[in-house]
Design a protein around this motif. Structure first.
Motif: not given
Lengths: 244, 175
Positions: A34-45, A60-74
């Protein structure tokens, strides 16, 4: 998030998704579908600030790539801990707490809302990490236990409780700290010795609190404390009978 | 009836122990067929239940161990142990819940400390410390109870009958 702030996008880094509880899967489904939250399987470094934003770098261990998310709140998924003064409260009131400073119930299955000290009940996250339904359930149970306690004019207890022979008690009160139920206290008695009226302190057992473990009987140096049903005389007689 | 066999095997031993008891109490040397007498203090919530489980699971263990039920191992006064030896026991076992599992929260912590000292006291007064054991057996440990009973019986058997110090025998004879 999307429910409160329109147009927001949330990302959840996870290793395994489990929704422990009845119908909790709905929350996960609602968040993703409903809210479209994105679930990324992997640890934050790494989480680091960039401008007025926080950058979360992870894998993201499911696609085997590093990901970066710019966030306002963590929001970090930190462990739930007990109140800093929880241990002190438990010590003062006289019931036990565990290695993590959560209060321990008298029995995990059979007495889950009572403490070892009669008349003290537990409800909510003081006893262990809990969500709202669990807290409400436990609080209702505790309330019901208290109602049961007040519903009778007299309390029915086990007859095997400690008794004090006041004539033998020296009033050292060594039994007081050994009692796990805080059932022993000192009391003043007046007695007539050689025509003089003397006042002295002796131990007294609150039979409503005593559970009859007998720890005090061993701690008592003058042998003034005895346990009904398992008295010193009875056990010694058993010993003698067995050794015949 | 094959399930009943282990129980039957131990019965003659019990009878034999009954016959051999008198000379042992008088401090006679270990006679052939001598069976030790071991007094066991079992906590109501763990060890007594464990012993019960050993029985209901039909595990055979030596009949030398005789149990006294106490509410908690913390109820056992060292005086009881001394009295057992005084009255002719060859060994004593105090068994309770595992530390941290006490039904009364803290009882067995006191037991643990108390019986470390008791062991030293026994050694001081001339009783081999191997005759006295404090063990933790939970209500689900039926086989462990049988194993402990077996172990202790073997150890006490190896030591032979407990002989009271000479002077205490004299005082008893005088009585």
């Amino acid at each position: 998030m999307a429910e409160k702030i329109e147009g927001s996008q949330s990302y959840v880094f996870y290793m395994d998704v489990r929704t422990p509880g009845k119908n909790y899967e709905e929350f996960y489904k609602r968040a993703t579908e409903e809210y479209g939250a994105k679930y990324i399987r992997g640890r934050v470094s790494k989480v680091y600030p960039q401008g007025d934003k926080l950058v979360v770098r992870g894998e993201d261990t499911l696609i085997g790539r590093q990901v970066e998310v710019e966030a306002d709140m963590v929001v970090l998924a930190t462990a739930m801990v007990a109140q800093p003064d929880a241990a002190e409260v438990a010590r003062r009131l006289g019931f036990s707490y565990d290695a993590n400073n959560f209060f321990t119930e008298a029995h995990p299955k059979l007495r889950p809302v009572e403490t070892n000290t009669g008349g003290i009940f537990l409800a909510g996250a003081c006893q262990g990490p809990k969500d709202i339904p669990d807290t409400v359930a436990q609080a209702s149970a505790a309330a019901a236990k208290i109602c049961a306690l007040f519903s009778k004019d007299q309390m029915a207890t086990d007859p095997m409780v400690s008794i004090v022979d006041e004539s033998k008690c020296s009033g050292c009160l060594l039994c007081k700290p050994i009692c796990p139920y805080k059932a022993i206290d000192g009391k003043k008695i007046t007695e007539r010795v050689n025509g003089k009226v003397l006042e002295r302190v002796v131990a007294t057992v609150n039979s409503g609190l005593c559970h009859g473990c007998g720890a005090c009987t061993v701690a008592c140096r003058p042998g003034a404390l005895n346990l009904k049903g398992f008295s010193n005389e009875q056990i010694l007689a058993e010993v003698e009978a067995l050794c015949l | 009836m094959s399930v009943n066999e282990p129980a039957k095997q131990v019965q003659p031993e019990t009878a034999e122990a009954g016959i051999q008891e008198k000379p042992v109490a008088q401090g006679a040397p270990a006679a052939a067929g001598w069976e030790p007498k071991i007094v066991g203090f079992a906590c109501n919530w763990c060890t007594y239940a464990g012993a019960d489980l050993a029985g209901t699971s039909r595990i055979a263990y030596p009949p030398n161990i005789r149990l006294i039920r106490v509410p908690c191992s913390g109820r056992v006064n060292p005086q009881f142990i001394l009295r057992a030896f005084e009255k002719g026991a060859d060994g004593v076992l105090v068994a309770g819940c595992h530390p941290g599992d006490c039904h009364y929260s803290t009882g067995n912590y006191f037991t643990r400390r108390r019986f470390l000292l008791t062991k030293r006291l026994l050694e001081y007064i001339g009783i081999e410390p191997e005759r006295f054991h404090a063990r933790w057996i939970s209500g689900s440990e039926g086989p462990k109870f049988a194993q402990v009973a077996q172990e202790i019986t073997e150890q006490v058997k190896a030591l032979g009958p407990y002989r009271k110090p000479q002077d205490s025998e004299k005082t008893r004879d005088a009585q």
